[in-house]
Design a protein around this motif. Structure first.
Motif, PDB file in Angstrom:
ATOM      1  N   THR A 266       0.832  -1.215   0.000  1.00  0.00           N
ATOM      2  CA  THR A 266       0.000   0.000   0.000  1.00  0.00           C
ATOM      3  C   THR A 266       0.862   1.259   0.000  1.00  0.00           C
ATOM      4  O   THR A 266       0.523   2.266  -0.609  1.00  0.00           O
ATOM      5  CB  THR A 266      -0.963   0.053   1.200  1.00  0.00           C
TER       6      THR A 266
ATOM      7  N   LEU B 161       1.876   1.837  -3.469  1.00  0.00           N
ATOM      8  CA  LEU B 161       0.732   2.285  -4.261  1.00  0.00           C
ATOM      9  C   LEU B 161       0.436   3.756  -4.004  1.00  0.00           C
ATOM     10  O   LEU B 161       0.171   4.534  -4.913  1.00  0.00           O
ATOM     11  CB  LEU B 161      -0.498   1.434  -3.966  1.00  0.00           C
ATOM     12  N   ARG B 162       0.496   4.134  -2.715  1.00  0.00           N
ATOM     13  CA  ARG B 162       0.210   5.528  -2.362  1.00  0.00           C
ATOM     14  C   ARG B 162       1.233   6.489  -2.957  1.00  0.00           C
ATOM     15  O   ARG B 162       0.927   7.632  -3.277  1.00  0.00           O
ATOM     16  CB  ARG B 162       0.180   5.693  -0.838  1.00  0.00           C
ATOM     17  N   GLU B 163       2.435   5.993  -3.086  1.00  0.00           N
ATOM     18  CA  GLU B 163       3.491   6.838  -3.660  1.00  0.00           C
ATOM     19  C   GLU B 163       3.355   6.956  -5.174  1.00  0.00           C
ATOM     20  O   GLU B 163       4.147   7.634  -5.826  1.00  0.00           O
ATOM     21  CB  GLU B 163       4.871   6.267  -3.312  1.00  0.00           C
ATOM     22  N   GLY B 164       2.373   6.251  -5.720  1.00  0.00           N
ATOM     23  CA  GLY B 164       2.116   6.417  -7.148  1.00  0.00           C
ATOM     24  C   GLY B 164       2.673   5.302  -8.013  1.00  0.00           C
ATOM     25  O   GLY B 164       2.667   5.380  -9.242  1.00  0.00           O
TER      26      GLY B 164
ATOM     27  N   LEU C 117      -7.226   0.640  -3.717  1.00  0.00           N
ATOM     28  CA  LEU C 117      -6.839   0.841  -5.109  1.00  0.00           C
ATOM     29  C   LEU C 117      -8.004   1.372  -5.932  1.00  0.00           C
ATOM     30  O   LEU C 117      -7.885   2.356  -6.667  1.00  0.00           O
ATOM     31  CB  LEU C 117      -6.359  -0.501  -5.682  1.00  0.00           C
TER      32      LEU C 117
ATOM     33  N   ASP D 154     -10.068   4.623  -3.165  1.00  0.00           N
ATOM     34  CA  ASP D 154      -9.289   5.790  -2.727  1.00  0.00           C
ATOM     35  C   ASP D 154      -8.458   6.339  -3.877  1.00  0.00           C
ATOM     36  O   ASP D 154      -8.386   7.544  -4.096  1.00  0.00           O
ATOM     37  CB  ASP D 154      -8.368   5.414  -1.558  1.00  0.00           C
ATOM     38  N   LEU D 155      -7.801   5.441  -4.606  1.00  0.00           N
ATOM     39  CA  LEU D 155      -6.917   5.918  -5.668  1.00  0.00           C
ATOM     40  C   LEU D 155      -7.629   6.017  -7.012  1.00  0.00           C
ATOM     41  O   LEU D 155      -7.075   6.525  -7.980  1.00  0.00           O
ATOM     42  CB  LEU D 155      -5.706   4.991  -5.796  1.00  0.00           C
TER      43      LEU D 155
ATOM     44  N   ASN E  85      -8.229   3.782  -9.140  1.00  0.00           N
ATOM     45  CA  ASN E  85      -7.517   3.029 -10.175  1.00  0.00           C
ATOM     46  C   ASN E  85      -8.380   1.881 -10.681  1.00  0.00           C
ATOM     47  O   ASN E  85      -8.704   0.958  -9.953  1.00  0.00           O
ATOM     48  CB  ASN E  85      -6.205   2.501  -9.570  1.00  0.00           C
TER      49      ASN E  85
END
Lengths: 244, 434
Positions: free
Chosen positions: A44, A47-50, A74, A77-78, A80
Motif C-alpha cells: 500500500t 501504491l500511495r506513492e504512485g 486501489l 481511494d486511488l 484506479n
C-alpha cells in the motif's frame, strides 16, 4: 512490458508465483517485470506513492491490511480501474466485498501453472483491449484517448460527449460511427444515446448499468432483453470476452 | 335482404368472437410457438373459413367439426402438449356452444319475433348477446391461472377431465338438432346444467393442475431438505477431522521433522500428501461457503457419481446472494437432473462441466453435458430422451419461472454433440409473484 506485483505474507508462495510467471513469460516470449511484497503495508505504501502495476496478485488472507482492503484502496481511494487484480486464497469461499473490487480471477492454493497461464492470457487480452487508442477529430485537430480511460459515449443531437473519469470531451459525430470505429470490442449499446465501455461497469441491473463514476445509465426498454442475452452469450459478466 | 343484413351482423359479431377465442386460447397457453404474424394470419384464416362454412352450408354437424378442427389448429400457435391442446379445444367449444344454445333458445322462449314483423330479431339478438356472454365468461374463467402451466397429467386424470366437455358437446348437439318434442324450457334447462357442470369441471381442472404443481414442489422441498441434512453432515465431518488433525498435529510435525532431517524428500512428500488427503472430504465437492448452494451441488454431484457421471465443477461465487435459495435449488437441481440423466446414458465419457461464477451483480451458470440420441423437441423445447416422466415438463417450467423472477435468461442449445445450458440471473430480491 507488464509490471506485475505479487503480495503474500508467505515467502514461498511469492517466489512460487514469481517463478511460474517467469517461466510463462519465457514460454510466451513476454517481458514481465515482477516485484514481490511480503506484507499489505509495504504494497500500500508503494501504491500511495504512485507506483503503478498492470497486474496485482493479492493474497486475500494477509495479516493486518488484507487483500480486500488493498483492493478497496486501489479502486476507491486511488480511483484506479486499470490495474487487473488476481486474488489468491487458500479457501474457496469468498466474501461479497471481494466481488465489488472486480478481480479478473480467483486462484486457489496450491497454485497450478496451467491455471496461472490461462489467467495471464486473459489479463493480457484485457490490457491490450484497454490500451488501444480512440481517435477523433474536432475541427482541424485530431485527438487520441486510450480506451480504458473512456467510461462511455453519450450522444445528444449532433454532438457526442466522451465521458471519462475526470473530464468530458465533445465532438461532432454519430454514435454508430463510433461503434464501427471501435470494431464492436469492449463497448455495448445500452440505449440509443449511450455506448458504454463494459470494463467500467460496476453493476448490471436489468434496467440499468452502474458505471465506475457511480452514475446509473438506463438500458432502454427495447434493448433490455438483447443486452441481457448478449451478456449471457458472450460470457463477459463485465469484461471477460468480446465477440471475436 | 334479410339474409344480407343477417350475414353482415354475423360477420361483425364474428370479429368480436375472434377476440373471445384469442382470449380463451391465451388463458390456456402463455407462450407462442409461431411469430406474431403467423398467429394473426391463422386467426384470419379461422375467421374466413368459419364464416364461409357457416353462411354457405348451414349444416350443424359440419359447423361443429369445422370449429373443433380449426380451434385445434389455432392452438398449434402455442407451446403445449397434445393433451393440453385437446383439452383446451374441447373445453372452449363445449362452453361456447352451451352459451350459444342457451341464448338462441332463451330468446326463442321469449318469442321476440312475435312483436317484430319481417325481421328475425331473435337471431340477430342471439348473435350479438351470445358473443357478449362468451366474452364475460372468458373474463371470469381467466381467474383460473393454473391451467396455463404445461403439466403432463396422467392419462386417467386427463380422460376424466376430457370426457366431460366431449360429452357436453355430444349432448348439446343432440338437444339442439333432434326433434324429439322436448319442451323448449326443458332443453334450455338441460343445456344450462351442462354449462354449469363444465364451468365447475374447468375449475376442478385448474385445481388438479395446481395439485400436480404442489406435489412437484413438495418433492423439491424434500430434496432440498435432504441436501441440507447431508451438508450439515459434511460440515460436521470436516470439523471432526480438523479436531483430530489439531490433536495429531504435534505427531505429524515430528514425523515430518525427522523425515526432513534424514533428507528423505520422497517420504516427506508422500507424508504431506497423506495429510492433504486426510483433510479433503471425498463427498465435499462444493466449498463456496454458500451453504445452500453447496448443499444442493454436493447432493447432486454425489447422485451423479453413483450413476457413474463425473462433474467437473468450477465455483466462484460470494457466500451470500440476494437470490432465494429455493430458486437456486429449483434451477440447479432440475438442470443437473437433466444433465446427469443425459450423461449417464452416453457410451462416451460421462462428464459434465459446470461453471458458476459471479461478476458485476450477475450470476452466471454454464453447463456442458454429453448426450446421445434424439432430443425431445416436443413443446418446442429441448429435454432429455425420457418421456415417461411426468415431472420432466414441470421441471423445466419451474426453472423458467424461477429464472423469470430475477429477469434472468435461460438458454438450452445442442452444439457439436454436446448440450449447452446457460443461465444468467441478476442478483436481486425476487419480484413478487402470485
Amino acid at each position: 512490458m507488464l509490471r506485475i506485483g505479487i503480495c503474500d505474507d508467505e515467502r514461498h508462495i511469492c517466489s512460487q508465483v514469481e517463478q511460474m510467471l517467469a517461466d510463462i513469460a519465457e514460454e510466451t516470449r513476454q517481458e514481465w517485470e515482477m516485484q514481490v511484497f511480503s506484507s499489505g503495508e509495504s504494497l500500500t505504501e508503494h501504491l500511495r506513492e504512485g507506483k503503478f502495476f498492470d497486474v496485482l496478485f493479492l493474497d486475500i488472507e494477509l495479516p493486518r491490511i488484507n487483500g480486500i482492503e488493498i483492493g478497496k484502496m486501489l479502486r476507491y481511494d486511488l480511483g484506479n480501474e486499470a490495474t487487473k487484480i488476481v486474488y489468491i486464497s487458500g479457501k474457496e469461499s469468498y466474501a461479497m466485498e471481494l466481488f465489488t473490487i472486480r478481480p479478473v480471477d480467483f486462484l486457489i492454493k496450491p497454485l497450478e501453472r496451467a491455471r496461472l497461464a490461462e489467467t495471464m492470457d486473459r489479463v493480457r487480452y484485457l490490457i491490450e483491449r484497454g490500451t488501444r487508442i480512440f481517435e477523433y477529430k474536432n475541427g482541424y485537430y485530431s485527438y487520441k484517448i486510450p480506451i480504458q480511460e473512456i467510461l462511455y459515449f453519450e450522444s445528444s443531437g449532433k454532438k457526442i460527449s466522451i465521458v471519462m473519469e475526470q473530464e468530458k470531451r465533445q465532438f461532432y459525430g454519430k454514435l454508430s460511427d463510433v461503434e464501427a470505429q471501435l470494431g464492436g470490442r469492449g463497448f455495448l449499446f445500452v440505449h440509443k444515446s449511450y455506448l458504454v465501455n463494459y470494463a467500467h461497469v460496476i453493476e448490471y441491473q436489468y434496467e440499468s448499468v452502474t458505471m465506475t463514476n457511480r452514475l446509473a445509465l438506463p438500458i432502454s426498454q427495447n434493448r433490455r432483453k438483447d443486452v441481457r442475452n448478449w451478456i449471457m452469450n458472450n460470457n463477459i459478466g463485465g469484461d471477460e470476452y468480446d465477440i471475436r | 335482404m334479410i339474409l344480407d343484413n343477417y350475414a353482415i351482423i354475423y360477420l361483425l359479431s364474428n370479429i368480436f368472437f375472434l377476440y373471445v377465442i384469442y382470449r380463451f386460447l391465451h388463458m390456456f397457453f402463455d407462450e407462442r410457438l409461431t411469430s406474431r404474424k403467423v398467429e394473426l394470419i391463422s386467426y384470419l384464416v379461422y375467421f374466413v373459413a368459419i364464416s364461409v362454412l357457416y353462411l354457405s352450408l348451414k349444416t350443424p354437424l359440419i359447423n361443429l367439426v369445422g370449429n373443433l378442427v380449426l380451434f385445434f389448429m389455432l392452438s398449434m400457435n402455442y407451446v403445449s402438449t397434445w393433451k393440453s391442446r385437446l383439452t383446451a379445444t374441447v373445453f372452449m367449444y363445449a362452453i361456447l356452444i352451451c352459451i350459444e344454445a342457451i341464448t338462441v333458445l332463451g330468446l326463442q322462449y321469449l318469442n321476440l319475433n312475435a312483436s317484430f314483423k319481417g325481421t328475425d330479431v331473435e337471431l340477430i339478438a342471439a348473435l350479438i348477446s351470445s358473443k357478449i356472454l362468451s366474452y364475460m365468461v372468458v373474463l371470469i374463467l381467466s381467474n383460473f391461472k393454473m391451467v396455463r402451466n404445461q403439466v403432463n397429467l396422467s392419462v386417467l386424470h386427463w380422460l376424466a377431465i376430457f370426457l366431460i366437455p366431449i360429452g357436453t358437446l355430444f349432448s348439446t348437439f343432440l338437444l339442439i338438432t333432434s326433434e324429439t318434442g322436448n319442451s323448449l324450457a326443458l332443453t334450455i334447462t338441460s343445456i344450462s346444467v351442462l354449462f354449469l357442470i363444465n364451468i365447475f369441471v374447468f375449475y376442478l381442472y385448474d385445481v388438479l393442475v395446481r395439485s400436480y404443481q404442489q406435489k412437484f414442489e413438495r418433492e423439491l422441498l424434500w430434496q432440498q431438505n435432504e441436501a441440507y441434512v447431508k451438508q450439515f453432515e459434511l460440515i460436521r465431518q470436516s470439523q471432526d477431522k480438523m479436531r483430530t488433525f489439531r490433536h495429531d498435529m504435534k505427531n505429524h510435525l515430528s514425523v515430518l521433522k525427522s523425515l526432513v532431517e534424514k533428507q528423505d524428500v520422497e517420504a516427506t512428500l508422500t507424508y504431506s500428501q497423506g495429510i492433504t488427503e486426510f483433510l479433503d472430504n471425498p463427498d465435499e465437492y462444493a466449498r463456496s461457503g454458500n451453504s445452500e448452494l453447496d448443499g444442493i451441488l454436493n447432493y447432486k454431484i454425489h447422485e451423479a457419481r453413483e450413476k457413474g457421471v463425473q462433474v467437473d465443477l468450477k465455483l466462484t461465487i460470494p457466500e451470500r446472494l440476494a437470490i432465494q435459495p429455493f430458486d437456486l435449488s429449483v434451477i440447479l437441481g432440475n438442470l443437473l437432473d437433466n444433465a446427469i440423466e443425459a450423461a449417464s446414458l452416453v457410451t462416451a465419457e460421462k462428464k459434465i462441466r459446470l461453471e458458476i461464477f459471479f461478476k458485476r451483480n450477475l450470476l452466471h451458470i454454464q453447463m456442458v453435458n454429453p448426450y446421445e440420441g434424439e432430443l425431445n423437441q416436443q413443446n418446442g423445447r429441448f429435454g432429455s430422451t425420457k418421456n415417461d416422466h411426468e415431472h420432466h415438463g414441470i421441471g423445466l417450467n419451474s426453472v423458467k419461472r424461477s429464472v423469470e423472477k430475477y429477469n434472468g435468461a435461460l438458454e438450452l442449445s445442442p452444439k457439436d454433440g454436446k448440450f449447452h445450458t446457460k443461465v444468467l440471473l441478476y442478483n436481486q430480491g425476487a419480484a413478487i409473484t402470485v
